[in-house]
Design an enzyme around this catalytic site. Sequence first.
Site, PDB file in Angstrom:
ATOM      1  N   ARG A   1       0.688  -1.368  -0.018  1.00 56.30           N
ATOM      2  CA  ARG A   1      -0.097  -0.136  -0.068  1.00 56.30           C
ATOM      3  C   ARG A   1       1.078   1.308  -0.033  1.00 56.30           C
ATOM      4  O   ARG A   1       0.491   2.168  -0.669  1.00 56.30           O
ATOM      5  CB  ARG A   1      -0.950   0.045   1.237  1.00 56.30           C
ATOM      6  CG  ARG A   1      -1.742   1.212   1.354  1.00 56.30           C
ATOM      7  CD  ARG A   1      -3.063   0.922   2.227  1.00 56.30           C
ATOM      8  NE  ARG A   1      -3.983   2.201   2.106  1.00 56.30           N
ATOM      9  CZ  ARG A   1      -4.142   3.008   3.160  1.00 56.30           C
ATOM     10  NH1 ARG A   1      -3.638   2.570   4.352  1.00 56.30           N
ATOM     11  NH2 ARG A   1      -5.163   3.922   2.999  1.00 56.30           N
TER      12      ARG A   1
ATOM     13  N   HIS B   1       0.493   4.213  -2.789  1.00 59.29           N
ATOM     14  CA  HIS B   1       0.482   5.734  -2.350  1.00 59.29           C
ATOM     15  C   HIS B   1       1.591   6.516  -2.796  1.00 59.29           C
ATOM     16  O   HIS B   1       1.300   7.528  -3.378  1.00 59.29           O
ATOM     17  CB  HIS B   1       0.351   5.665  -0.966  1.00 59.29           C
ATOM     18  CG  HIS B   1      -1.133   5.507  -0.468  1.00 59.29           C
ATOM     19  ND1 HIS B   1      -1.978   6.452   0.669  1.00 59.29           N
ATOM     20  CD2 HIS B   1      -1.875   4.616  -0.773  1.00 59.29           C
ATOM     21  CE1 HIS B   1      -2.902   5.944   0.636  1.00 59.29           C
ATOM     22  NE2 HIS B   1      -3.102   4.791   0.050  1.00 59.29           N
TER      23      HIS B   1
ATOM     24  N   ASN C   1      -4.473   6.332   7.450  1.00 60.59           N
ATOM     25  CA  ASN C   1      -4.125   5.017   8.433  1.00 60.59           C
ATOM     26  C   ASN C   1      -2.804   3.965   7.695  1.00 60.59           C
ATOM     27  O   ASN C   1      -3.199   3.012   7.733  1.00 60.59           O
ATOM     28  CB  ASN C   1      -5.374   4.325   8.617  1.00 60.59           C
ATOM     29  CG  ASN C   1      -6.334   4.692   9.297  1.00 60.59           C
ATOM     30  OD1 ASN C   1      -6.202   5.228  10.349  1.00 60.59           O
ATOM     31  ND2 ASN C   1      -7.675   4.688   8.746  1.00 60.59           N
TER      32      ASN C   1
ATOM     33  N   HIS D   1      -6.209  -6.026  -2.144  1.00 61.53           N
ATOM     34  CA  HIS D   1      -7.198  -6.026  -0.880  1.00 61.53           C
ATOM     35  C   HIS D   1      -7.557  -7.644  -0.475  1.00 61.53           C
ATOM     36  O   HIS D   1      -8.482  -7.426   0.197  1.00 61.53           O
ATOM     37  CB  HIS D   1      -8.645  -5.061  -1.061  1.00 61.53           C
ATOM     38  CG  HIS D   1      -8.138  -3.804  -1.211  1.00 61.53           C
ATOM     39  ND1 HIS D   1      -8.901  -2.738  -1.641  1.00 61.53           N
ATOM     40  CD2 HIS D   1      -7.111  -2.897  -1.036  1.00 61.53           C
ATOM     41  CE1 HIS D   1      -8.708  -1.339  -1.423  1.00 61.53           C
ATOM     42  NE2 HIS D   1      -7.220  -1.692  -1.204  1.00 61.53           N
TER      43      HIS D   1
HETATM   44  C1  HEM Z   1      -8.842   1.161  -6.054  1.00 60.19           C
HETATM   45  C2  HEM Z   1      -8.739   2.211  -5.142  1.00 60.19           C
HETATM   46  C3  HEM Z   1      -8.364   1.746  -3.814  1.00 60.19           C
HETATM   47  C4  HEM Z   1      -8.855   2.492  -2.760  1.00 60.19           C
HETATM   48  C5  HEM Z   1     -10.081   3.424  -2.686  1.00 60.19           C
HETATM   49  C6  HEM Z   1      -8.152   1.938  -1.671  1.00 60.19           C
HETATM   50  C7  HEM Z   1      -8.230   2.373  -0.231  1.00 60.19           C
HETATM   51  C8  HEM Z   1      -7.836   1.768   0.916  1.00 60.19           C
HETATM   52  C9  HEM Z   1      -8.175   1.956   2.068  1.00 60.19           C
HETATM   53  C10 HEM Z   1      -9.356   2.808   2.660  1.00 60.19           C
HETATM   54  C11 HEM Z   1      -7.567   0.714   3.166  1.00 60.19           C
HETATM   55  C12 HEM Z   1      -7.899   0.793   4.372  1.00 60.19           C
HETATM   56  C13 HEM Z   1      -7.030   1.579   5.195  1.00 60.19           C
HETATM   57  C14 HEM Z   1      -7.069   1.586   6.685  1.00 60.19           C
HETATM   58  O1  HEM Z   1      -8.277   1.995   7.147  1.00 60.19           O
HETATM   59  O2  HEM Z   1      -6.395   1.161   7.498  1.00 60.19           O
HETATM   60  C15 HEM Z   1      -6.872  -0.078   2.004  1.00 60.19           C
HETATM   61  C16 HEM Z   1      -5.995  -0.746   2.325  1.00 60.19           C
HETATM   62  C17 HEM Z   1      -5.146  -1.474   1.633  1.00 60.19           C
HETATM   63  N1  HEM Z   1      -4.835  -1.180   0.298  1.00 60.19           N
HETATM   64 FE1  HEM Z   1      -5.953  -0.003  -0.825  1.00 60.19          FE
HETATM   65  N2  HEM Z   1      -7.165   1.049  -2.213  1.00 60.19           N
HETATM   66  C18 HEM Z   1      -7.267   1.206  -3.375  1.00 60.19           C
HETATM   67  C19 HEM Z   1      -6.208   0.596  -4.043  1.00 60.19           C
HETATM   68  C20 HEM Z   1      -5.282  -0.311  -3.736  1.00 60.19           C
HETATM   69  C21 HEM Z   1      -4.194  -0.418  -4.550  1.00 60.19           C
HETATM   70  C22 HEM Z   1      -4.117  -0.331  -6.184  1.00 60.19           C
HETATM   71  C23 HEM Z   1      -3.189  -1.135  -3.873  1.00 60.19           C
HETATM   72  C24 HEM Z   1      -1.977  -1.808  -4.211  1.00 60.19           C
HETATM   73  C25 HEM Z   1      -1.573  -2.430  -5.272  1.00 60.19           C
HETATM   74  C26 HEM Z   1      -3.810  -1.336  -2.387  1.00 60.19           C
HETATM   75  C27 HEM Z   1      -3.324  -1.871  -1.402  1.00 60.19           C
HETATM   76  C28 HEM Z   1      -3.827  -1.861  -0.281  1.00 60.19           C
HETATM   77  C29 HEM Z   1      -3.432  -2.770   0.879  1.00 60.19           C
HETATM   78  C30 HEM Z   1      -2.123  -3.770   0.874  1.00 60.19           C
HETATM   79  C31 HEM Z   1      -3.983  -2.435   2.047  1.00 60.19           C
HETATM   80  C32 HEM Z   1      -4.076  -3.083   3.488  1.00 60.19           C
HETATM   81  C33 HEM Z   1      -2.909  -2.107   4.167  1.00 60.19           C
HETATM   82  C34 HEM Z   1      -2.356  -2.730   5.602  1.00 60.19           C
HETATM   83  O3  HEM Z   1      -2.706  -3.659   6.013  1.00 60.19           O
HETATM   84  O4  HEM Z   1      -1.858  -1.657   6.148  1.00 60.19           O
HETATM   85  N3  HEM Z   1      -4.992  -0.704  -2.498  1.00 60.19           N
HETATM   86  N4  HEM Z   1      -6.819   0.702   0.662  1.00 60.19           N
END
Ligand code: HEM
Length: 325
Positions: free
Chosen positions: A63, A67, A96, A194
Amino acid sequence: MSRDFLPIVYSCLVFAILSPFSAESALTVGFYSTTCPSAETTVRSAITTALNGENGPAASLIRLHFHDCFVRGCDASVLLNASPTNPSPENNPVFNMRGLDLVDAAKTAVEAICPGVVSCADILAFAARDAFNLLVPGGSLYDVPAGRRDGNVSSFLEAVANLPAPTLNLTQLETTFAAKGFSLKELITLSGAHSIGQAHCSSFQSRLYPYDSTQIDPTFAQMLQGKCPQNATVNGVVTQDFVTSDSLDVQYYSNILNNKVLLFSDWALRTDPIAVTTIVSYSTDNLLNILWRPDFIKAMQKLGQLDVLTGTQGQIRSTCGAVNP
Ligand code: HEM
């Protein structure tokens, strides 16, 4: 132009068109092979040591890399801490983010063997690949072209403007990804991330009270309500994929089709028939994920090339949290 140069010009053009890591970014696989030959293995072992046997938090590295690259290109801007001169950097608590300690551990280990050589942006790209390797069933180390330099700007407002919010609908998601050169298919492919990691209640609480049973499976919604009570004083944390939580696999796509995903933006992917075709084909991928896995690797390599700084641009930070004095 002299005719003697034409073959050279043409062969460069052919190379630029055919190479997946073309002149556009000037990144190369094995970039540190002479200047810091063990850079990549040092990052990998530092991350593994810092995780201390618990691989789940490695999700944060994927993530962080996402970002980083979506805001100002992959220049480690996401790693910069607030400072008196920049009180509001990209990494705002509203997102977060976690895992910065893992990147710091890798940077410290690399600086100990090759001071001032390996950029934080490259370390983060290697670390995201290493997280993939740890979390994908059977492991897999894909090539990471390197040679990124670190930027010295990091802005919360730019993060808000460039990153997708979990409340976006499919058209808005497509626009956000298209602005970075990614197709609908690549958006769906990358969203497979996700299937690991966690989300805070604040990221999806608005879907729960009340919940729409056409968007969230009622049993799933009630379970989430238990984890994220309406007037809680603590922002709880929930696993994104309840079926195979620490496994980077295609379970996420079945979760979408079963209305068992946390974010509105995850659910929104199923609102378009073309998107659903891709989701269905990923969800029925075989055990080795032969459809999704190569697509994901390719999309991650593409992500890692976004608007990079190279050559003498930017700097090589000594610590990832601050620009060099
Ligand atoms: C499509 C649009 C996307 C949105 C709206 C989005 C949004 C989010 C949000 C809100 C979280 C949770 C954060 C929290 O509340 O702790 C999250 C977690 C995560 N996202 Fe996305 N995301 C998107 C795309 C992606 C992409 C493209 C990747 C990587 C290639 C990604 C990888 C991750 C990962 C691995 C987590 C878990 C992070 C952790 O465990 O610390 N996301 N994302």
